[in-house]
Design an enzyme around this catalytic site. Sequence first.
Site, PDB file in Angstrom:
ATOM      1  N   CYS A 140      -6.930  -5.205   1.160  1.00 28.18           N
ATOM      2  CA  CYS A 140      -6.586  -5.357   2.566  1.00 28.18           C
ATOM      3  C   CYS A 140      -7.503  -4.428   3.359  1.00 28.18           C
ATOM      4  CB  CYS A 140      -5.130  -4.984   2.815  1.00 28.18           C
ATOM      5  SG  CYS A 140      -3.936  -6.028   1.933  1.00 28.18           S
TER       6      CYS A 140
ATOM      7  N   GLU B  50      -2.541  -0.762  -4.140  1.00 28.46           N
ATOM      8  CA  GLU B  50      -1.477  -1.284  -4.986  1.00 28.46           C
ATOM      9  C   GLU B  50      -0.694  -0.129  -5.603  1.00 28.46           C
ATOM     10  OE1 GLU B  50      -0.865  -4.281  -8.840  1.00 28.46           O
ATOM     11  OE2 GLU B  50      -2.829  -4.107  -7.868  1.00 28.46           O
TER      12      GLU B  50
END
Length: 238
Positions: free
Chosen positions: A2, A70
């Site tokens: 992202c 993550e």
Amino acid sequence: MCGFVGYFSNQSFDLSKASEEILHRGPDFQSITNGKNWAVAFNRLSIIDLSVSAMQPFKHNKITVYVNGEIYNYLELKKEFIDSYEFKTSNDCEVIPLLYENYGIDFLNKINGFFSIVIIDELKNKFCLIRDRYGKKPLYFYKYLDSILFGSEIKSLKKITNLKANNEVIATNLCSWFLLGNQSLYKDVFNVNPGSYLEINHDFKIKEYKWYQPKINKVNYSYNEIEKTYKHLFDESI
């Protein structure tokens, strides 16, 4: 992957072009959120929980969080709040504001993963820019007058203000193929150091802290013990 770009400032900046510049990092969902003395544009690549409800930021009790990365152990971390909070998504990053509220910045020692994190703490009137233990995820910042600009890529910052090349650093990089410390190729643009975070107060003053400081103990192992320990750690890591 992202990406985000934003600022902490009393001024307002247009983030639309900066967000478009890093659209490749998150083509699935885009948003620009404004708050008191801050704004963040976030581009999401959907991996864990593909729904719209898993779009960032995640908010809880005036704590706003953006994460690029993550969290591997999020399922274990969520169990801690199973009786006190109803999670709205199955996303790995929704647990971050809860951890921060309960443990403060020490929550970083509880999470396993790779990440760059933005925290807007309206309760304590401060902001944090955080980078993972080894600097796997990028996070750049630029002190511009009384404003702090930050982003996942430098080229997004160039859409907000003019950046000047740092010729000395460029020369060093061409000679050594290496950047020293948290340098970049632009003047006054720096990486947040690996395993570190920046705390920005209401006056937009920056303090840097090292949050990852592992204790290394010297031990003597036999070959069989090394083999057994390595296999266990390898299995746990994946």
